[in-house]
Design a protein around this motif. Structure first.
Motif, PDB file in Angstrom:
ATOM      1  N   LEU A   8       0.820  -1.207   0.000  1.00 10.60           N
ATOM      2  CA  LEU A   8       0.000   0.000   0.000  1.00 10.60           C
ATOM      3  C   LEU A   8       0.857   1.261   0.000  1.00 10.60           C
ATOM      4  O   LEU A   8       0.396   2.329  -0.432  1.00 10.60           O
ATOM      5  N   GLU A   9       2.084   1.174   0.479  1.00 10.62           N
ATOM      6  CA  GLU A   9       2.983   2.323   0.372  1.00 10.62           C
ATOM      7  C   GLU A   9       3.302   2.630  -1.088  1.00 10.62           C
ATOM      8  O   GLU A   9       3.610   3.769  -1.445  1.00 10.62           O
ATOM      9  N   ASP A  10       3.204   1.610  -1.950  1.00  7.40           N
ATOM     10  CA  ASP A  10       3.390   1.801  -3.386  1.00  7.40           C
ATOM     11  C   ASP A  10       2.126   2.334  -4.054  1.00  7.40           C
ATOM     12  O   ASP A  10       2.199   3.196  -4.938  1.00  7.40           O
ATOM     13  N   TYR A  18       4.412   6.129  -3.386  1.00  7.35           N
ATOM     14  CA  TYR A  18       3.351   6.291  -4.383  1.00  7.35           C
ATOM     15  C   TYR A  18       3.812   7.116  -5.585  1.00  7.35           C
ATOM     16  O   TYR A  18       3.501   6.790  -6.729  1.00  7.35           O
ATOM     17  N   LYS A  19       4.542   8.189  -5.318  1.00  6.99           N
ATOM     18  CA  LYS A  19       4.960   9.078  -6.408  1.00  6.99           C
ATOM     19  C   LYS A  19       5.765   8.329  -7.459  1.00  6.99           C
ATOM     20  O   LYS A  19       5.654   8.593  -8.664  1.00  6.99           O
ATOM     21  N   ASN A  20       6.573   7.380  -7.023  1.00  5.56           N
ATOM     22  CA  ASN A  20       7.400   6.615  -7.961  1.00  5.56           C
ATOM     23  C   ASN A  20       6.606   5.571  -8.729  1.00  5.56           C
ATOM     24  O   ASN A  20       7.105   5.016  -9.709  1.00  5.56           O
ATOM     25  N   MET A  21       5.384   5.306  -8.286  1.00  2.00           N
ATOM     26  CA  MET A  21       4.578   4.247  -8.894  1.00  2.00           C
ATOM     27  C   MET A  21       3.478   4.796  -9.797  1.00  2.00           C
ATOM     28  O   MET A  21       2.671   4.037 -10.318  1.00  2.00           O
ATOM     29  N   GLY A 673     -10.634  14.217  13.348  1.00  2.00           N
ATOM     30  CA  GLY A 673     -10.009  15.343  12.664  1.00  2.00           C
ATOM     31  C   GLY A 673     -10.052  15.274  11.155  1.00  2.00           C
ATOM     32  O   GLY A 673      -9.660  16.225  10.473  1.00  2.00           O
ATOM     33  N   GLN A 674     -10.554  14.172  10.607  1.00  2.00           N
ATOM     34  CA  GLN A 674     -10.590  14.015   9.154  1.00  2.00           C
ATOM     35  C   GLN A 674     -11.973  14.361   8.600  1.00  2.00           C
ATOM     36  O   GLN A 674     -12.987  14.239   9.286  1.00  2.00           O
ATOM     37  N   GLY A 675     -11.982  14.793   7.345  1.00  2.00           N
ATOM     38  CA  GLY A 675     -13.218  15.166   6.679  1.00  2.00           C
ATOM     39  C   GLY A 675     -13.832  14.005   5.927  1.00  2.00           C
ATOM     40  O   GLY A 675     -13.823  12.860   6.394  1.00  2.00           O
ATOM     41  N   HIS A 676     -14.314  14.285   4.719  1.00  2.00           N
ATOM     42  CA  HIS A 676     -15.026  13.255   3.956  1.00  2.00           C
ATOM     43  C   HIS A 676     -14.079  12.202   3.388  1.00  2.00           C
ATOM     44  O   HIS A 676     -14.496  11.091   3.105  1.00  2.00           O
ATOM     45  N   ASN A 677     -12.824  12.568   3.217  1.00  2.00           N
ATOM     46  CA  ASN A 677     -11.813  11.619   2.748  1.00  2.00           C
ATOM     47  C   ASN A 677     -10.575  11.736   3.634  1.00  2.00           C
ATOM     48  O   ASN A 677     -10.295  12.794   4.179  1.00  2.00           O
ATOM     49  N   MET A 678      -9.851  10.647   3.747  1.00  2.00           N
ATOM     50  CA  MET A 678      -8.680  10.640   4.611  1.00  2.00           C
ATOM     51  C   MET A 678      -7.471  11.215   3.863  1.00  2.00           C
ATOM     52  O   MET A 678      -7.181  10.809   2.742  1.00  2.00           O
ATOM     53  N   ARG A 679      -6.781  12.126   4.512  1.00  2.00           N
ATOM     54  CA  ARG A 679      -5.653  12.797   3.890  1.00  2.00           C
ATOM     55  C   ARG A 679      -4.330  12.168   4.313  1.00  2.00           C
ATOM     56  O   ARG A 679      -4.234  11.549   5.372  1.00  2.00           O
ATOM     57  N   GLY A 680      -3.340  12.363   3.442  1.00  2.00           N
ATOM     58  CA  GLY A 680      -1.985  11.945   3.790  1.00  2.00           C
ATOM     59  C   GLY A 680      -1.865  10.457   4.081  1.00  2.00           C
ATOM     60  O   GLY A 680      -2.590   9.626   3.525  1.00  2.00           O
ATOM     61  N   HIS A 681      -0.962  10.144   5.007  1.00  2.00           N
ATOM     62  CA  HIS A 681      -0.664   8.744   5.278  1.00  2.00           C
ATOM     63  C   HIS A 681      -1.818   8.026   5.965  1.00  2.00           C
ATOM     64  O   HIS A 681      -1.855   6.785   5.991  1.00  2.00           O
TER      65      HIS A 681
END
Length: 702
Positions: A8-10, A18-21, A673-681
């Protein structure tokens, strides 16, 4: 050599790799008719004939000039620059501390406007070089404070009507840069929804959660009131458009006449079945005329402002799906329809721009295939359409200032990303960039696309299927249906891997088959396809999804005793709808941010598709999931952001209460603390949780 396995890190957008994938890309901007390739440290011009690049400017030179001008920030180029003047060597850099206009020929800063650091909205005008911004809830233009009553009740210069009808901002400069249209939204009469912020884990100074109320107009309740004002930079005064009482009305798609004298607004009644295009005098705010009116027994949904022809200030293009599909209409400025420019059982998805030399309009449409998005030049005199670029895939265009050249970025099921530079005049294209496959060396699943018939027995629906890499048709696989199903979205198109979500790849790697179907009600298939769900959200959609299940039952490798379903937002609503309406079909479900009862959803979206609870009590009763809590049999996990301002937590919490009363046992997880979608990690954590739930309850054999 063994192939690598994904993590999932990929694959997840919050992952460390993720950026590299993701498929490679190029940041490309137009400086007039000159194409500029932007990197973090430098910009290069690109020769559209051969693709050769030449250095234009460097971040090092820019930063030396900023320092010499008294600045104390280090600017980067990628994601921060634009070229507002097609014939001048000037770049606008939007930095963290200022807006800087830099002359890369003289290597000097020509203009620098400091930022406040907490701007809620901002718009810089290239003609006047004036910045309009909202800070501390109040509007400032050129450093002058225009308003004093801004607050969470009175909102200036920002999106109104909860971003419906294509609204994504509230500041609109005139073409000459002397006048500014801005929204004022009074939401003092709108009910507060009591969101709560809880202290951070490492916060030693706060012990008690703090209120974070959200203005949330629910279906059938009082909505906000929006007015439109015009500020004159010369006189320093504002006038209000004389549109009448704003109660239960919507104002959208603001546009200017080329001479900066007239303002155009689409106005909707609260029922959203009566749409009018109205013109106003920009100097006095007085109403000039109603130019166009469109009604519909269900709803009208204007999504695009009118656009004037660059070569004829007396004519404009209007978009409408009044003939059943979104098409272009040529109008004169009195509102008379000159002619319909495009027609057919396909959708114009974007008006890209114009080529004045050939008097053509450039569009993106799905004329060639409902799953594709291709580019065409439409001759406004003859109506003839000429394909620009490839006849396959999903295309994202950017047109040069004169309309002579086009950057055409596209994907296809087997193409991660390709970029052509197209000469619009003669149709020739230069292959500029091919992204390598970022998944080379990995064990990759199989991605397939096909069609089935909708529940009406006539309409074709498109699906995507993802199968494990070493698929064995003699085996039985647990299968997960991923669903969204709501308006203004689709899951399946001719992008890379048929637009497969990367989580599907991760699940296929773990031994699942994934099935994704775009039911009636989703986008880009025409008005009747979209309106099939009117006043009964979820009902026709479920029928179509169950046609997908019927199809899965014909496949010997699908273990329909181990069938799961997952979706988010409207897809969360669909997940619980399917789990409770077909409790013997779906064994496991994960519903994210689910709508439970449409009477708790916001006015603009909810009433468009469901009318009000007062006028459609049967529809609201039929679609509510509260009475269905007793019918839950399988394992259901509900996940929400604790501070969701879109689908407020009341939905999930009340469903849990109904399940408690009914004696059924869903699982529940929330992200504080999160909204409608989860941000970041946290998104990685979320998808680990979703995956684990299916692994625990769906994957094991009986």
């Amino acid at each position: 050599m063994a192939q690598k396995q994904f993590t999932l890190e990929d694959l997840n957008f919050g992952g460390t790799n993720y950026k590299n994938m993701t498929p490679g890309d190029r940041t490309l901007l137009w400086w007039g008719d000159r194409l500029v390739h932007v990197e973090a440290s430098a910009c290069y011009t690109v020769n559209p004939s051969n693709g050769k690049e030449s250095l234009l400017l460097t971040a090092a030179d820019l930063n030396r000039s900023i320092e010499a001008a008294g600045g104390d920030e280090t600017a980067t180029l990628q994601g921060a620059v634009s070229f507002p003047y097609p014939d001048q060597p000037l770049v606008l850099v939007t930095g963290t501390k200022a807006y800087t206009l830099y002359n890369f020929k003289t290597r000097r800063v020509e203009c620098r406007i400091a930022k406040t650091g907490n701007e809620q909205a901002a718009s810089w005008n290239a003609k006047s070089r004036i910045l309009a911004c909202v800070t501390g809830d109040n509007l400032y233009v050129g450093g002058k404070q225009l308003t004093t009553d801004g607050s969470r009740d009175i909102v200036y210069g920002q999106s109104v009507h909860r971003n419906e009808w294509g609204i994504d901002g509230g500041l609109f400069w005139s073409p000459d840069g002397k006048l500014l249209v801005y929204y004022r939204m009074d939401q003092s009469m709108v009910t507060d929804y009591p969101e709560v912020n809880i202290p951070e884990v490492d916060d030693s100074t706060h012990r008690i959660a703090t209120p974070a109320p959200e203005k949330y107009p629910m279906a059938g309740q009082a909505s906000h009131k929006v007015t439109i004002l015009v500020y004159n930079t010369a006189s320093g005064r504002s006038v209000q458009l004389q549109a009448g009482d704003p109660t239960d009305r919507y104002f959208t798609n603001v546009a200017w006449s080329p001479d900066s004298k007239t303002i155009y607004v689409f106005e909707l009644n609260r029922d959203q079945n009566d749409c009018r295009l109205v013109s106003y005098d920009a100097t006095t705010g007085g109403k000039i005329a109603e130019l166009y009116r469109e009604t519909d027994p269900k709803y009208v949904e204007p999504l695009h402002p009118i656009v004037f022809l660059p070569w004829n200030a007396d004519q404009f293009i209007l978009q409408s799906q009044k003939d059943g599909y979104n098409h272009l209409y040529l109008m004169d400025k009195s509102g008379h329809e000159i002619k319909q420019l495009t027609s057919g059982k396909w959708v114009v998805e974007q008006l890209v721009g114009f080529n004045p030399q050939h008097q053509s309009v450039i569009i993106a449409s799905n004329e060639l295939n409902p799953l594709q998005r291709n580019l065409f030049a439409v001759d406004l005199n003859t109506g003839r359409r000429t394909l620009l670029g490839s006849d396959t895939g999903w295309h994202t265009p950017a047109l040069s200032a004169s309309g002579r050249y086009l950057v055409d970025k596209y994907q296809a099921p087997d193409v991660p990303r390709h970029i052509d530079i197209v000469n619009v005049d003669n149709g020739r294209k230069l292959a500029y960039y091919d992204a390598p496959d970022p998944w080379a060396g990995y064990t990759v699943p199989t991605y397939e696309c096909g069609t089935i018939k909708a529940a009406d027995g006539v309409t074709p629906l498109y699906y995507r299927m993802v199968k494990p890499a070493h698929f064995d048709p003699a085996k039985k696989y647990p299968t997960v249906v991923y669903v969204y199903g709501g308006p203004h979205a689709h899951n399946v198109d001719a992008g890379w891997h048929w637009r497969s979500r990367s989580w599907e790849t991760y699940m296929a790697q773990r031994g699942y088959v994934l099935f994704i179907l775009d039911n009636r009600g989703s986008e880009n298939r025409g008005r009747d396809f979209e309106q099939a769900t009117y006043r009964q959200l979820g009902q026709e959609e479920m029928k179509d999804q169950m046609k997908g299940v019927e199809f899965l039952r014909t496949l010997p490798y699908v273990d329909t005793t181990r069938l799961g379903v997952h979706g988010w937002s409207f897809g969360g609503f669909m997940t619980i709808s399917l789990m409770t309406n077909y409790p013997d079909v779906f064994k496991v479900g994960v519903a994210g941010g689910p709508v439970i009862d449409w009477k708790w959803y916001e006015v603009m979206y909810g009433e468009r598709y469901m009318d009000t609870p007062q006028s459609n009590p049967e529809g609201y009763a039929k679609t509510s999931l509260l009475p269905k809590a007793k019918d839950l049999k399988g394992k259901l996990q509900i996940i929400i952001g604790y501070n969701d301002p879109t689908v407020v937590p009341q939905h999930a919490l009340t469903f849990l209460k109904a399940c408690i009363e009914a004696g059924t046992q869903p699982d529940f997880f929330t992200y504080p603390g999160q909204g409608h979608n989860m941000r970041g990690h946290q998104s990685v954590h979320l998808h680990e949780r979703i995956t684990q739930y299916f692994d625990d309850y769906l994957k094991p054999l009986k």
